[in-house]
Design a protein around this motif. Structure first.
Motif, PDB file in Angstrom:
ATOM      1  N   CYS A   1     -13.269  17.792  13.391  1.00 53.40           N
ATOM      2  CA  CYS A   1     -12.165  17.991  12.443  1.00 53.40           C
ATOM      3  C   CYS A   1     -11.025  18.764  13.103  1.00 53.40           C
ATOM      4  O   CYS A   1      -9.854  18.452  12.909  1.00 53.40           O
ATOM      5  CB  CYS A   1     -12.648  18.767  11.218  1.00 53.40           C
ATOM      6  SG  CYS A   1     -13.714  17.781  10.178  1.00 53.40           S
ATOM      7  N   CYS A   2     -11.392  19.794  13.861  1.00 47.64           N
ATOM      8  CA  CYS A   2     -10.365  20.608  14.504  1.00 47.64           C
ATOM      9  C   CYS A   2      -9.569  19.776  15.510  1.00 47.64           C
ATOM     10  O   CYS A   2      -8.343  19.883  15.601  1.00 47.64           O
ATOM     11  CB  CYS A   2     -10.992  21.809  15.206  1.00 47.64           C
ATOM     12  SG  CYS A   2     -11.862  22.877  14.063  1.00 47.64           S
TER      13      CYS A   2
ATOM     14  N   LEU B   1      -7.327  17.538  13.634  1.00 45.98           N
ATOM     15  CA  LEU B   1      -6.184  18.267  13.099  1.00 45.98           C
ATOM     16  C   LEU B   1      -5.176  18.606  14.190  1.00 45.98           C
ATOM     17  O   LEU B   1      -3.968  18.452  14.003  1.00 45.98           O
ATOM     18  CB  LEU B   1      -6.615  19.574  12.447  1.00 45.98           C
ATOM     19  CG  LEU B   1      -5.387  20.313  11.963  1.00 45.98           C
ATOM     20  CD1 LEU B   1      -4.974  19.829  10.597  1.00 45.98           C
ATOM     21  CD2 LEU B   1      -5.526  21.776  11.997  1.00 45.98           C
TER      22      LEU B   1
ATOM     23  N   VAL C   1      -1.475  17.658  13.933  1.00 44.44           N
ATOM     24  CA  VAL C   1      -0.428  18.689  13.968  1.00 44.44           C
ATOM     25  C   VAL C   1       0.489  18.472  15.156  1.00 44.44           C
ATOM     26  O   VAL C   1       1.715  18.536  15.051  1.00 44.44           O
ATOM     27  CB  VAL C   1      -1.063  20.104  14.033  1.00 44.44           C
ATOM     28  CG1 VAL C   1      -0.016  21.146  14.374  1.00 44.44           C
ATOM     29  CG2 VAL C   1      -1.704  20.432  12.702  1.00 44.44           C
TER      30      VAL C   1
ATOM     31  N   PHE D   1       4.353  17.694  14.325  1.00 43.68           N
ATOM     32  CA  PHE D   1       5.332  18.733  14.598  1.00 43.68           C
ATOM     33  C   PHE D   1       6.014  18.605  15.943  1.00 43.68           C
ATOM     34  O   PHE D   1       6.965  19.311  16.223  1.00 43.68           O
ATOM     35  CB  PHE D   1       4.682  20.113  14.495  1.00 43.68           C
ATOM     36  CG  PHE D   1       4.360  20.476  13.085  1.00 43.68           C
ATOM     37  CD1 PHE D   1       5.370  20.780  12.197  1.00 43.68           C
ATOM     38  CD2 PHE D   1       3.066  20.484  12.635  1.00 43.68           C
ATOM     39  CE1 PHE D   1       5.088  21.112  10.900  1.00 43.68           C
ATOM     40  CE2 PHE D   1       2.775  20.807  11.330  1.00 43.68           C
ATOM     41  CZ  PHE D   1       3.789  21.126  10.459  1.00 43.68           C
TER      42      PHE D   1
ATOM     43  N   ILE E   1      -3.511   0.561  -2.443  1.00 44.72           N
ATOM     44  CA  ILE E   1      -4.923   0.937  -2.630  1.00 44.72           C
ATOM     45  C   ILE E   1      -5.147   1.464  -4.042  1.00 44.72           C
ATOM     46  O   ILE E   1      -6.113   1.090  -4.719  1.00 44.72           O
ATOM     47  CB  ILE E   1      -5.329   1.988  -1.573  1.00 44.72           C
ATOM     48  CG1 ILE E   1      -5.396   1.331  -0.194  1.00 44.72           C
ATOM     49  CG2 ILE E   1      -6.675   2.605  -1.909  1.00 44.72           C
ATOM     50  CD1 ILE E   1      -5.676   2.292   0.943  1.00 44.72           C
ATOM     51  N   VAL E   2      -4.233   2.319  -4.487  1.00 45.96           N
ATOM     52  CA  VAL E   2      -4.398   2.890  -5.829  1.00 45.96           C
ATOM     53  C   VAL E   2      -4.296   1.783  -6.887  1.00 45.96           C
ATOM     54  O   VAL E   2      -5.118   1.704  -7.815  1.00 45.96           O
ATOM     55  CB  VAL E   2      -3.327   3.984  -6.070  1.00 45.96           C
ATOM     56  CG1 VAL E   2      -3.324   4.427  -7.527  1.00 45.96           C
ATOM     57  CG2 VAL E   2      -3.603   5.174  -5.169  1.00 45.96           C
TER      58      VAL E   2
ATOM     59  N   HIS F   1      -7.481  -0.897  -6.102  1.00 48.53           N
ATOM     60  CA  HIS F   1      -8.877  -0.478  -6.004  1.00 48.53           C
ATOM     61  C   HIS F   1      -9.220   0.710  -6.877  1.00 48.53           C
ATOM     62  O   HIS F   1     -10.393   0.912  -7.176  1.00 48.53           O
ATOM     63  CB  HIS F   1      -9.205  -0.170  -4.539  1.00 48.53           C
ATOM     64  CG  HIS F   1      -8.996  -1.349  -3.639  1.00 48.53           C
ATOM     65  ND1 HIS F   1      -9.817  -2.445  -3.674  1.00 48.53           N
ATOM     66  CD2 HIS F   1      -8.030  -1.628  -2.725  1.00 48.53           C
ATOM     67  CE1 HIS F   1      -9.380  -3.347  -2.794  1.00 48.53           C
ATOM     68  NE2 HIS F   1      -8.304  -2.870  -2.216  1.00 48.53           N
ATOM     69  N   LEU F   2      -8.241   1.477  -7.258  1.00 41.75           N
ATOM     70  CA  LEU F   2      -8.545   2.596  -8.150  1.00 41.75           C
ATOM     71  C   LEU F   2      -8.349   2.193  -9.604  1.00 41.75           C
ATOM     72  O   LEU F   2      -9.229   2.371 -10.444  1.00 41.75           O
ATOM     73  CB  LEU F   2      -7.663   3.803  -7.796  1.00 41.75           C
ATOM     74  CG  LEU F   2      -7.949   5.066  -8.595  1.00 41.75           C
ATOM     75  CD1 LEU F   2      -9.393   5.517  -8.373  1.00 41.75           C
ATOM     76  CD2 LEU F   2      -7.018   6.198  -8.192  1.00 41.75           C
ATOM     77  N   PHE F   3      -7.166   1.636  -9.887  1.00 40.65           N
ATOM     78  CA  PHE F   3      -6.873   1.280 -11.281  1.00 40.65           C
ATOM     79  C   PHE F   3      -7.076  -0.216 -11.570  1.00 40.65           C
ATOM     80  O   PHE F   3      -6.926  -0.627 -12.712  1.00 40.65           O
ATOM     81  CB  PHE F   3      -5.438   1.685 -11.626  1.00 40.65           C
ATOM     82  CG  PHE F   3      -5.232   3.176 -11.554  1.00 40.65           C
ATOM     83  CD1 PHE F   3      -6.003   4.027 -12.329  1.00 40.65           C
ATOM     84  CD2 PHE F   3      -4.300   3.737 -10.700  1.00 40.65           C
ATOM     85  CE1 PHE F   3      -5.829   5.399 -12.262  1.00 40.65           C
ATOM     86  CE2 PHE F   3      -4.129   5.097 -10.622  1.00 40.65           C
ATOM     87  CZ  PHE F   3      -4.902   5.939 -11.410  1.00 40.65           C
TER      88      PHE F   3
END
Lengths: 663, 195
Positions: free
Chosen positions: B3-4, B7, B11, B15, B133-134, B137-139
Motif C-alpha cells: 500500500c505504501c 501510495l 503521490v 504531485f 460503473i455507478v 453496476h451499482l444502480f
C-alpha cells in the motif's frame, strides 16, 4: 540480553546520556575526545510485542471497533430486512454488504477504497476518511440490495472477520517470536563490538574543506542566498509529505551549520546569511499553509497556526535550525519576541521566537504519553520528535536550562513503544489508535542515529551497531544486501528505483558514529551508481532530490559525534570571543577553513570563480588594536571602535592561507 | 508495504510537476554592490481546475451518449421508475455544474495549453468511468441489449483510455517545460588579470 522491565525508573537516561552540564570529566580518547567509556549495544529483551502505552491504545481501538462489529452482528441476526442485513454485514467488514447483495465487483472495490482511505489517512491525516468509507460502503450496499442476495454471506462474512482477527493475532505472535530470535542472534554478534561514547575535545577538530566539499556547499549556498521570496532550484511538489520544500530548507541549513562547525567556526558572512535565509523562508505561507487543512481534517480544528498543535515535522525541524544558527553564529536576533512570525495576510499573524518555540515543543513532548508528538495528525515518527527534543536541548544549553527529564522520557518511550524485539525501530505509530505501519527501515534508522546522538548517545550507538550488523556487509558484492523496497524511494521527490537517498542517510549515520570504514564503503557504492552533475563550480548528484543532495552535503561535513558536539555541548570560549571573518564576497572567495584561538584568526581561502582580488571584513577584534595580516598585500590593519576592520587586496589565484594576529 | 509503495507512486505522480530534475539554483552573489538578479519564475498553474472542468464536461458528454444509446436501442433502461432517471439526471447535472463553477475560480489567468487539455482528458475519463460503473453496476439503470457483445467493455474502457491519453500528454508537457537558465556571476572586485 539486558532485561527491559516496565518499571519507569529503570529506563531513565543514565548519566552518560545527559548533555554537557552533567557529563563527567574522564580520560582522553585518541582523537582528543575526553571521557571515553564503553557502552552496551545489546538489544533490550522484550517479553511482549508492544509497550504499555501502545497496548492501552490498541485495547481502546479494539473496543471501539468491537462495538461497531457488535452493532453489525445484531443487525444481521435480529432484523429480517435485507437492507439492514447488508448494512450489518458491511459494518463487519468493508465489502461485506456487497457480498450479501451478490455484487463481488463492489465488494472488491469497497476493500480497495477502504485500503486507499487508510493509506490517505497515513499520508495526509484525514481521520474520518476510513470510517466514512467503511460505513459509506455498508450504506451503499443497503441501498443496492434487491432480490438477488447471497444468504451464505450471513455466515461467510462473520467467519471471514473471525479468521482475520485470529490470523492477525497469530501473525503478531509469530512475528514477535521470530523477532526475539533475531534479537538474540544479533546480541551474539554485537556483544563483541567495542562501542564507545565520549565528550568533545577541549578544542574540537577543525579541518580544511577540499574543492569538492566547497562545490557541494555551494549548492546549499546558491539555494539559500537568493532573496527570501525567490525559490529557483527548490523542488515544489506537495507541501504535506517528504517532498515538501521545508525539508529542503531544513537540510540546507543543517548542512551549512555543520560545515561551519567542522570547517569554518570563525566565519559568518554569507554562510550565516544563507542560514538566516533558510530559517526565514520557513515563514513563507507557501511553506506552512498546508497545516490548516491537515489540522482541520485530522484534528477537526480550524487552527492555522503551524506550531500550536502537532506538526512536529515543521516546528521541530525549524527549532533545530534556529538553535544551531544562534549557537554557531552567536547571533541572538531570534530571541526577540515576534522575531519569527508567521504571517498570512494582515489578520493571520502567529508570533514566535526561539524561546517560545522551544517552550512550546517542550510542552508538546511533556504532555504526550509517548513523550513524542505527531507530524500529521495521529501519526508519530520517533525521528521527527527527536528534532523537537534537540530544539529543547539546544535552548536549554544556551540558557542554562535542563532537558534531562525529557531525554529520559523520550528514551523510556522509545525503548518500550518504538523498539522491536530484534532491535529494529517502529518508524511510524498511530498515536490515537496504537498500530504501527511499515516504513523504509534503512532510511528510518539511519536518520535516527545522528539526531539521537546529542541527547542519547548510548541509544544512537546501539541503533547504529545493530543496524550495521543487520543491514551492512562491507565485504560483500552489495554493501546493503538487505535493503528493502521502501528504501528504494527517494523521499525528496518520490522517485522509485535508486537507493541513493538511503545510502546518503547511511553515510550520514556512519560519519556521526565515527565508523568511517562503513561510511567510506557506502559512499563508494553510492558514487559507483550515481552521476555527479556540475555547473559553475557547484556539484550535486543527478536524479537525487534537492533534499537528498542537501542531506549528502550534511554527511560530507559530518565527523565523529559532530551532531552531538554541536547540539549538546558549548563551543570553546575562544570560538565565541576570538576574531572572525565576517564578510567575503561570494562566490569569489570560498572559505575552506576559518578558525580562531581567541586572539588570532587563521584562514584558508580559495577562489570560487577564477583569480580575484578581494576585500575581507573582520569583526570581534580588540577595538583600536593593530593586527598583522600575513598572506595579504595589506600588511596590517587597525580595528575600529566596534572591533571591525577590512583587509583589502587579498589576491586569490589558488589556495591561499591568511593569518591575522595581534601586532 | 505494498500500500505504501502504491501510495508513494500515486503521490509522486499526482504531485510531480516536473519530470526532469530541478534546475541548479542561480549562482548567488554576496558582498556585491549590484542589485540581486530576479530569478526566473516558472509559472505553476494548478492542475485541479482543468481536471474538474474535464470531469464536468465528461459527465455531460456521458449523459448525452447514454441518451443517444438509449434512443438507438443499443442499451435499454433497466430502472423502471421515471423518478429514478430524473433523480439521476439531476444529480449528474448538479455535479457537472459544481465542477464548472469550482474550476472557474482556479485558473482565471491560466493560459490554455497542452497541460489543461491533458488534465481535462484525465478528469473527463475518470468521470466517465465512475459514472458508467455507478449507473450500470451499482444502480442498474440500464444494460446493453446484447450482453455477450463487446459493447460493455468498450463503453467502460473509453474513460480509461481518456485517462491514459491525458496522462501521457501531461507527462510529455511537464518534461518539456523545465529548462535551466545559465547563471550570471558578477565579480565583486577587479580581477588582477584585468587591471
Amino acid at each position: 540480553m539486558p532485561a527491559l522491565t516496565t518499571k519507569p525508573e529503570v529506563h531513565r537516561a543514565p548519566a552518560s546520556d545527559a548533555p554537557e552540564a552533567m557529563q563527567p570529566a574522564g580520560g582522553r580518547a585518541g582523537d582528543g575526545r575526553r571521557g571515553e567509556r564503553r557502552v552496551d549495544v545489546r538489544v533490550p529483551e522484550r517479553h511482549r510485542p508492544n509497550g504499555p502505552v501502545t497496548r492501552a491504545r490498541l485495547r481502546r481501538t479494539f473496543r471501539v471497533i468491537s462495538a461497531g462489529w457488535a452493532v453489525g452482528a445484531l443487525l444481521t441476526i435480529l432484523t429480517p430486512s435485507p437492507a439492514a442485513t447488508a448494512f450489518g454485514l458491511g459494518s463487519l467488514l468493508p465489502g461485506g454488504g456487497f457480498a450479501y447483495t451478490s455484487d463481488p465487483l463492489f465488494a472488491v472495490l469497497s476493500v480497495a477504497a477502504f485500503s486507499l482511505a487508510l493509506v490517505l489517512y497515513w499520508a495526509f491525516g484525514p481521520v474520518l476518511l476510513p470510517p466514512l468509507v467503511w460505513i459509506g460502503a455498508a450504506a451503499l450496499s443497503a441501498y443496492a440490495v434487491d432480490e438477488s442476495v447471497w444468504e451464505g454471506a450471513r455466515a461467510a462474512v462473520p467467519a471471514a472477520l473471525l479468521l482475520m482477527i485470529a490470523t492477525g493475532f497469530a501473525a503478531q505472535r509469530i512475528r514477535f517470536a521470530r523477532a526475539r530470535a533475531r534479537g538474540r542472534a544479533l546480541d551474539e554478534r554485537v556483544s563483541e563490538v567495542r562501542a564507545t561514547i565520549s565528550d568533545p575535545a577541549a578544542i574540537p577538530p577543525v579541518t580544511e574543506s577540499g574543492s569538492e566539499d566547497l562545490a557541494a556547499l555551494r549548492y546549499a549556498l546558491d539555494l539559500t542566498l537568493q532573496p527570501i521570496d525567490e525559490w529557483e532550484g527548490f523542488s515544489f511538489l506537495d507541501q504535506f509529505r517528504e517532498g515538501a520544500v521545508r525539508y529542503q530548507l531544513n537540510f540546507a541549513q543543517y548542512a551549512m551549520a555543520m560545515s561551519q562547525y567542522t570547517r569554518t567556526p570563525a566565519f559568518t558572512g554569507y554562510l550565516a546569511e544563507g542560514q538566516r535565509n533558510a530559517i526565514e523562508k520557513m515563514l513563507d505561507p507557501r511553506v506552512w499553509r498546508y497545516w490548516r487543512w491537515e489540522n482541520l481534517w485530522g484534528n477537526m480544528r480550524w487552527e492555522p497556526d503551524p506550531c500550536r498543535r502537532d506538526n512536529v515535522m515543521l516546528s521541530g525541524y525549524w527549532g533545530v535550525m534556529v538553535g544551531l544558527y544562534q549557537s554557531l553564529c552567536d547571533d541572538r536576533r531570534y530571541e526577540a519576541p515576534g522575531s519569527l512570525t508567521f504571517r498570512n495576510g494582515p489578520r493571520e499573524v502567529y508570533p514566535y521566537d526561539f524561546g517560545s518555540l522551544a517552550e512550546l515543543l517542550r510542552d508538546h513532548l511533556d504532555d504526550s504519553p509517548f513523550c513524542m508528538f505527531p507530524c500529521e495528525p495521529s501519526w508519530i515518527y520517533p525521528f521527527c520528535s527527536s528534532y523537537a527534543l534537540n530544539t529543547v536541548i539546544l535552548h536549554a544549553r544556551q540558557h542554562g536550562g535542563d532537558a534531562s527529564d525529557l531525554i529520559a522520557g523520550y528514551r523510556e518511550s522509545f525503548d518500550r513503544d518504538f523498539m522491536r524485539a530484534d532491535g529494529s525501530v517502529v518508524a511510524i505509530r498511530n498515536g490515537r489508535l496504537g498500530f504501527s505501519i511499515a516504513a523504509a527501515p534503512t532510511i528510518n534508522e539511519s536518520v535516527l542515529v545522528p539526531w539521537l546522538n546529542p541527547g542519547m548517545p548510548e541509544l544512537a550507538q546501539r541503533l547504529w551497531w545493530t543496524m550495521r550488523e543487520r543491514a551492512i556487509d562491507l565485504d560483500g558484492d552489495e554493501v546493503l544486501p538487505t535493503i528493502r523496497d521502501l528504501d528504494r524511494v527517494d523521499v525528496g521527490n518520490y522517485r522509485y528505483g535508486a537507493d541513493t537517498f538511503a545510502r546518503t542517510m547511511v553515510v550520514l549515520a556512519a560519519r556521526e558514529m565515527g565508523d568511517d570504514e562503513a561510511a567510506d564503503v557506502v559512499q563508494r557504492s553510492l558514487d559507483a551508481n550515481a552521476v555527479i552533475e556540475r555547473r559553475g563550480g557547484v556539484r550535486r548528484y543527478a536524479k537525487l532530490s534537492v533534499y537528498g543532495n542537501l542531506a549528502h552535503t550534511l554527511a560530507r561535513f559530518t565527523r565523529r559525534d559532530a551532531m552531538r558536539d554541536m547540539i549538546a555541548f558549548d563551543r570553546p570560549d575562544a570560538w565565541s570571543t576570538g576574531p572572525r571573518l565576517a564578510g567575503a564576497p561570494y562566490p569569489d572567495v570560498l572559505v575552506a577553513k576559518a578558525v580562531t584561538d581567541g586572539r588570532a584568526l587563521d584562514l584558508v581561502l580559495r577562489p570560487g570563480d577564477g583569480p580575484v582580488r578581494a576585500s575581507l571584513s573582520l569583526d570581534r577584534l580588540v577595538p583600536g588594536a593593530r593586527y598583522v595580516v600575513e598572506g595579504a598585500a595589506t600588511g596590517s590593519v587597525v580595528a575600529d571602535r566596534r572591533g571591525e576592520a577590512v583587509v583589502c587586496d587579498v589576491d586569490l589565484g589558488d589556495r591561499a592561507e591568511l593569518r591575522v594576529r595581534p601586532a | 508495504m505494498l500500500c505504501c509503495l502504491v501510495l508513494l507512486t500515486v503521490v509522486g505522480f499526482v504531485f510531480r510537476r516536473r519530470a526532469a530534475d530541478e534546475p541548479f539554483p542561480p549562482a548567488a552573489r554576496w558582498g556585491s554592490t549590484s542589485q540581486p538578479r530576479r530569478a526566473a519564475v516558472i509559472p505553476q498553474w494548478p492542475l485541479w481546475p482543468g481536471f474538474l472542468r474535464g470531469a464536468a464536461v465528461g459527465v455531460l458528454v456521458y449523459v448525452v451518449v447514454v441518451t443517444l444509446l438509449l434512443a438507438t436501442g443499443i442499451i435499454e433502461a433497466a430502472a423502471s421508475s421515471d423518478a429514478a432517471w430524473v433523480a439521476r439526471d439531476a444529480a449528474l447535472a448538479l455535479l457537472a455544474l459544481a465542477g464548472l463553477l469550482i474550476s472557474a475560480h482556479g485558473d482565471a489567468v491560466a493560459p490554455h495549453s497542452v497541460r489543461t487539455t491533458a488534465t481535462a482528458l484525465v478528469g473527463g475519463g475518470v468521470a466517465w468511468t465512475v459514472a458508467g460503473i455507478v449507473d450500470m453496476h451499482l444502480f442498474a439503470m440500464f444494460e446493453f441489449v446484447h450482453e455477450a457483445s463487446l459493447h460493455d467493455p468498450v463503453f467502460h474502457a473509453a474513460g480509461f483510455w481518456a485517462v491514459v491519453a491525458g496522462t501521457v500528454l501531461l507527462h510529455s508537457a511537464e518534461t518539456r517545460r523545465v529548462a535551466p537558465r545559465p547563471a550570471v556571476v558578477h565579480a565583486t572586485s577587479p580581477r588582477p588579470d584585468t587591471q
